[in-house]
Design a protein around this motif. Structure first.
Motif, PDB file in Angstrom:
ATOM      1  N   LEU A  59      41.190  56.872  66.369  1.00 32.53           N
ATOM      2  CA  LEU A  59      40.929  56.763  64.870  1.00 32.53           C
ATOM      3  C   LEU A  59      41.998  57.726  64.343  1.00 32.53           C
ATOM      4  CD1 LEU A  59      37.125  56.594  64.874  1.00 32.53           C
ATOM      5  CD2 LEU A  59      38.824  54.670  64.853  1.00 32.53           C
ATOM      6  N   GLN A  60      42.974  57.485  63.448  1.00 27.34           N
ATOM      7  CA  GLN A  60      43.879  58.323  63.124  1.00 27.34           C
ATOM      8  C   GLN A  60      44.064  58.037  61.628  1.00 27.34           C
ATOM      9  OE1 GLN A  60      47.192  56.570  65.093  1.00 27.34           O
ATOM     10  NE2 GLN A  60      47.137  58.192  66.753  1.00 27.34           N
ATOM     11  N   GLN A  61      44.185  59.184  60.593  1.00 25.75           N
ATOM     12  CA  GLN A  61      44.446  59.246  59.248  1.00 25.75           C
ATOM     13  C   GLN A  61      43.587  58.288  58.480  1.00 25.75           C
ATOM     14  OE1 GLN A  61      48.878  59.251  60.058  1.00 25.75           O
ATOM     15  NE2 GLN A  61      48.883  60.662  58.061  1.00 25.75           N
ATOM     16  N   PRO A  62      42.267  58.239  58.567  1.00 24.89           N
ATOM     17  CA  PRO A  62      41.304  57.242  57.642  1.00 24.89           C
ATOM     18  C   PRO A  62      41.518  57.400  56.233  1.00 24.89           C
ATOM     19  CG  PRO A  62      40.142  59.101  58.516  1.00 24.89           C
ATOM     20  CD  PRO A  62      41.598  59.221  59.115  1.00 24.89           C
ATOM     21  N   GLN A  63      41.582  56.340  55.693  1.00 23.39           N
ATOM     22  CA  GLN A  63      42.141  56.415  54.300  1.00 23.39           C
ATOM     23  C   GLN A  63      41.066  55.635  53.478  1.00 23.39           C
ATOM     24  OE1 GLN A  63      45.411  57.246  53.050  1.00 23.39           O
ATOM     25  NE2 GLN A  63      45.533  57.916  55.138  1.00 23.39           N
ATOM     26  N   MET A  64      40.727  56.163  52.247  1.00 23.16           N
ATOM     27  CA  MET A  64      39.559  55.613  50.960  1.00 23.16           C
ATOM     28  C   MET A  64      40.124  54.974  50.035  1.00 23.16           C
ATOM     29  SD  MET A  64      36.178  55.077  50.642  1.00 23.16           S
ATOM     30  CE  MET A  64      36.439  53.631  49.473  1.00 23.16           C
ATOM     31  N   VAL A  65      40.180  53.725  49.740  1.00 22.58           N
ATOM     32  CA  VAL A  65      40.829  53.244  48.477  1.00 22.58           C
ATOM     33  C   VAL A  65      39.758  52.443  47.530  1.00 22.58           C
ATOM     34  CG1 VAL A  65      42.574  51.734  47.909  1.00 22.58           C
ATOM     35  CG2 VAL A  65      42.782  52.622  50.000  1.00 22.58           C
ATOM     36  N   VAL A  66      39.615  52.936  46.563  1.00 23.86           N
ATOM     37  CA  VAL A  66      38.672  52.535  45.505  1.00 23.86           C
ATOM     38  C   VAL A  66      39.584  51.601  44.451  1.00 23.86           C
ATOM     39  CG1 VAL A  66      36.801  52.992  43.862  1.00 23.86           C
ATOM     40  CG2 VAL A  66      37.256  54.329  45.698  1.00 23.86           C
ATOM     41  N   PHE A  67      39.193  50.490  44.522  1.00 27.96           N
ATOM     42  CA  PHE A  67      39.663  49.315  43.529  1.00 27.96           C
ATOM     43  C   PHE A  67      38.702  49.461  42.273  1.00 27.96           C
ATOM     44  CE2 PHE A  67      41.255  48.371  47.403  1.00 27.96           C
ATOM     45  CZ  PHE A  67      42.873  47.954  47.218  1.00 27.96           C
ATOM     46  N   ALA A  68      39.282  49.597  40.979  1.00 26.00           N
ATOM     47  CA  ALA A  68      38.518  49.645  39.761  1.00 26.00           C
ATOM     48  C   ALA A  68      39.063  48.547  38.700  1.00 26.00           C
ATOM     49  CB  ALA A  68      38.623  50.832  39.180  1.00 26.00           C
ATOM     50  N   ALA A  69      38.157  47.869  38.050  1.00 29.24           N
ATOM     51  CA  ALA A  69      38.270  46.984  37.075  1.00 29.24           C
ATOM     52  C   ALA A  69      37.144  46.431  36.146  1.00 29.24           C
ATOM     53  CB  ALA A  69      38.854  45.314  37.963  1.00 29.24           C
ATOM     54  N   ASP A  70      37.742  45.744  35.113  1.00 31.68           N
ATOM     55  CA  ASP A  70      36.395  45.384  34.189  1.00 31.68           C
ATOM     56  C   ASP A  70      36.244  44.006  34.291  1.00 31.68           C
ATOM     57  OD1 ASP A  70      34.946  47.790  32.945  1.00 31.68           O
ATOM     58  OD2 ASP A  70      37.087  48.158  32.356  1.00 31.68           O
ATOM     59  N   ALA A  84      32.243  50.447  29.018  1.00 37.36           N
ATOM     60  CA  ALA A  84      32.944  51.913  28.838  1.00 37.36           C
ATOM     61  C   ALA A  84      32.944  52.553  30.207  1.00 37.36           C
ATOM     62  CB  ALA A  84      32.777  52.514  27.756  1.00 37.36           C
ATOM     63  N   VAL A  85      31.882  52.619  30.904  1.00 37.57           N
ATOM     64  CA  VAL A  85      31.367  53.254  31.899  1.00 37.57           C
ATOM     65  C   VAL A  85      32.461  53.098  33.014  1.00 37.57           C
ATOM     66  CG1 VAL A  85      29.818  53.754  33.866  1.00 37.57           C
ATOM     67  CG2 VAL A  85      28.933  53.553  31.599  1.00 37.57           C
ATOM     68  N   THR A  86      33.098  52.031  33.438  1.00 40.15           N
ATOM     69  CA  THR A  86      34.087  51.855  34.403  1.00 40.15           C
ATOM     70  C   THR A  86      35.274  52.808  34.187  1.00 40.15           C
ATOM     71  OG1 THR A  86      33.810  49.729  34.354  1.00 40.15           O
ATOM     72  CG2 THR A  86      35.828  50.101  35.274  1.00 40.15           C
ATOM     73  N   VAL A  87      35.824  53.019  32.790  1.00 44.56           N
ATOM     74  CA  VAL A  87      36.710  54.089  32.735  1.00 44.56           C
ATOM     75  C   VAL A  87      36.270  55.442  32.882  1.00 44.56           C
ATOM     76  CG1 VAL A  87      36.572  54.046  30.266  1.00 44.56           C
ATOM     77  CG2 VAL A  87      38.978  54.446  31.028  1.00 44.56           C
ATOM     78  N   GLN A  88      35.291  55.606  32.402  1.00 46.75           N
ATOM     79  CA  GLN A  88      34.663  57.064  32.393  1.00 46.75           C
ATOM     80  C   GLN A  88      34.455  57.245  33.827  1.00 46.75           C
ATOM     81  OE1 GLN A  88      31.104  56.471  30.269  1.00 46.75           O
ATOM     82  NE2 GLN A  88      32.226  56.575  28.007  1.00 46.75           N
ATOM     83  N   MET A  89      33.990  56.372  34.813  1.00 45.35           N
ATOM     84  CA  MET A  89      33.749  56.813  36.118  1.00 45.35           C
ATOM     85  C   MET A  89      35.145  57.076  37.030  1.00 45.35           C
ATOM     86  SD  MET A  89      30.791  57.567  37.166  1.00 45.35           S
ATOM     87  CE  MET A  89      31.237  57.421  38.990  1.00 45.35           C
ATOM     88  N   VAL A  90      36.043  56.149  36.576  1.00 44.21           N
ATOM     89  CA  VAL A  90      37.455  56.210  37.000  1.00 44.21           C
ATOM     90  C   VAL A  90      37.900  57.797  36.881  1.00 44.21           C
ATOM     91  CG1 VAL A  90      40.031  55.625  36.937  1.00 44.21           C
ATOM     92  CG2 VAL A  90      38.198  53.912  36.940  1.00 44.21           C
ATOM     93  N   GLY A 117      42.482  46.498  37.047  1.00 44.75           N
ATOM     94  CA  GLY A 117      42.309  45.763  35.781  1.00 44.75           C
ATOM     95  C   GLY A 117      41.304  46.390  34.625  1.00 44.75           C
ATOM     96  N   VAL A 118      41.254  47.585  34.833  1.00 45.72           N
ATOM     97  CA  VAL A 118      40.385  48.350  33.883  1.00 45.72           C
ATOM     98  C   VAL A 118      40.717  48.139  32.314  1.00 45.72           C
ATOM     99  CG1 VAL A 118      39.760  50.843  33.117  1.00 45.72           C
ATOM    100  CG2 VAL A 118      40.154  50.115  35.643  1.00 45.72           C
ATOM    101  N   ALA A 119      39.859  47.867  31.635  1.00 43.05           N
ATOM    102  CA  ALA A 119      39.892  47.326  30.240  1.00 43.05           C
ATOM    103  C   ALA A 119      40.337  48.526  29.325  1.00 43.05           C
ATOM    104  CB  ALA A 119      38.711  46.841  29.632  1.00 43.05           C
TER     105      ALA A 119
END
Length: 353
Positions: A59-70, A84-90, A117-119
Motif C-alpha cells: 500500500l503506497q501513498q494513500p490519498q484522501m479526496v473530498v468532493f464538495a457540492a451543493d 450555507a453550511v457546505t461552504v463553511q465546512m469546506v 459545484g459549491v454554490a
C-alpha cells in the motif's frame, strides 16, 4: 466541454485470476492460524492481492479526496442544516479543522478538497482543486439536477483528479448539504427500493421532517421517469449531484489504474452504484469501509453484495468511515506479507482426521 475533459468510460479489467487466487488462498490458509480464523481480513487480503496482481501487495501513498457540492433540492427543506453550511465546512476542511482532517493526519493520508459545484465562489487555497461545474445543481423537483453534458463533465473531472494523484490507494468522501436526497433517489431508481426504505434522516431530521423529505423525494422521482433502456448517465443527470458524479468518475479512473478504492458511506455508495452501472468490473476494486446509520445504506450494500468492514453508526460523511477502516486494510496486507507460515515457523498444522 473541451476534448481533454470529454467523458469516456475507461478500460477496467476484472481482477478475476484463478491461478493467482489459488496461490493467495494457499498463502493465507497456511499462515500460523486455524483455517479462516482471521475472518473478513482474509477476504480483504485476497482482494488486495487480486487488485495488485501480486502475492505480496504493498500500500503506497494513500490519498484522501473530498468532493464538495451543493444541491438545488435543498430549497425544499429536506435538510436540518442550511445550504450555507457546505461552504463553511469546506473552509473548515481547508483550515484543517474537520473530522476528516484529523483522521487524515492520524493515518498519513494526503488530502485534497475538490470544488465540484459549491454554490459560492471559493478563494484559492493550496489544498483546493477548483473543478466547479456550476453553482450547485438545479432543484430536481422541478427540472433535471443537471444537463447530460454537465453530468459527463463531472464524471470526466473526477477521472482527471485521480489521474493526477500518486499512490495506489484512494479514499473518497464528500461534503454537500442535502446530498442524502439525491443519493436516496439514485438508490431507489437503480435498485427498485422504495422511497420510504431509501430515505433516512440525513443530518438529523425529526419524524415530521423525515415524512416531509419522503414526500419531496416521492414527487421528485415521479417527475423523472426511468430511462428505457436504462441509462446511468441520464439518471445521474436527472437525480444526482456534482460530487456524486465526480466520485463515480474517480472510482472508474482508480479501477482503470488498478488502485484500491476506499468507499465511505451512503453518498459514496450512491456514486459506486453509478460507477458499477457504467463499468461492472469497477466493483472488484471497491472496499466498502462501513455501514452508516443512514436508512438506505444497508439496502445499497446488500444490492452491491458488499460486507462493510465497520458498523459504527456514523452519519458524518466526509470520508471519515473510509479512514477509520484504513488500519484494517493495512492489517490485511501486513498479515499476508509478514505473518509466518506453518512451515517457516516450524508449527504443526491441523491434523487430518
Amino acid at each position: 466541454m473541451n476534448e481533454k475533459m470529454r467523458f469516456h468510460i475507461p478500460t477496467i479489467e476484472s481482477t478475476a485470476d484463478a491461478s493467482l487466487q489459488a496461490r493467495l488462498r494457499h498463502k493465507i490458509d497456511h499462515k500460523t492460524k486455524p483455517l479462516g480464523a482471521l475472518g473478513a481480513l482474509e477476504t480483504l487480503a485476497l482482494q488486495l492481492g487480486l487488485v495488485q496482481r501480486s502475492e505480496s501487495p504493498v500500500l503506497q501513498q494513500p490519498q484522501m479526496v473530498v468532493f464538495a457540492a451543493d444541491h438545488g433540492i435543498a430549497a425544499e427543506g429536506v435538510s436540518a442544516f442550511p445550504q450555507a453550511v457546505t461552504v463553511q465546512m469546506v473552509g473548515n476542511m481547508l483550515a484543517g479543522g474537520a473530522a476528516i482532517n484529523v483522521f487524515a493526519r492520524q493515518h498519513g493520508f494526503a488530502m485534497q478538497v475538490v470544488d465540484a459545484g459549491v454554490a459560492a465562489e471559493l478563494p484559492a487555497h493550496p489544498c483546493l482543486l477548483p473543478r466547479k461545474i456550476a453553482l450547485g445543481t438545479k432543484n430536481l423537483c422541478n427540472e433535471p439536477a443537471m444537463s447530460r453534458a454537465e453530468a459527463q463533465a463531472a464524471l470526466a473531472a473526477g477521472m482527471h483528479v485521480v489521474q493526477a494523484l500518486p499512490g495506489n490507494v484512494v479514499a473518497l468522501g464528500e461534503m454537500g448539504i442535502a446530498n442524502t436526497s439525491p443519493a436516496a433517489l439514485l438508490l431507489a431508481r437503480l435498485t427498485g427500493a422504495t422511497i420510504e426504505d431509501a430515505t433516512g434522516r440525513g443530518t438529523g431530521l425529526d419524524d415530521a421532517q423525515l415524512l416531509h423529505k419522503q414526500g419531496v423525494l416521492t414527487r421528485a422521482l415521479a417527475r423523472h421517469p426511468a430511462t428505457q433502456p436504462p441509462d446511468a448517465v441520464a439518471e445521474l443527470a436527472a437525480l444526482g449531484g456534482f460530487e456524486i458524479a465526480m466520485m463515480s468518475g474517480a472510482m472508474l479512473q482508480a479501477a482503470s489504474d488498478r488502485r484500491l478504492v476506499l468507499v465511505d458511506g451512503f453518498i459514496a455508495g450512491a456514486a459506486a452504484l453509478i460507477a458499477q452501472a457504467l463499468a461492472p468490473h469497477v466493483r472488484d476494486y471497491l472496499v466498502f469501509c462501513h455501514r452508516s446509520a443512514e436508512t438506505g445504506h444497508r439496502l445499497l450494500l446488500a444490492h452491491m453484495q458488499a460486507k462493510p468492514l465497520l458498523e459504527l453508526d456514523l452519519r458524518l460523511g466526509e470520508g471519515t468511515g473510509a479512514l477509520l477502516a484504513w488500519p484494517l486494510v493495512q492489517s490485511a496486507a501486513n498479515f499476508l506479507n509478514e505473518m509466518a507460515s506453518f512451515d517457516s515457523a516450524g508449527v504443526s498444522g491441523k491434523e487430518s482426521a
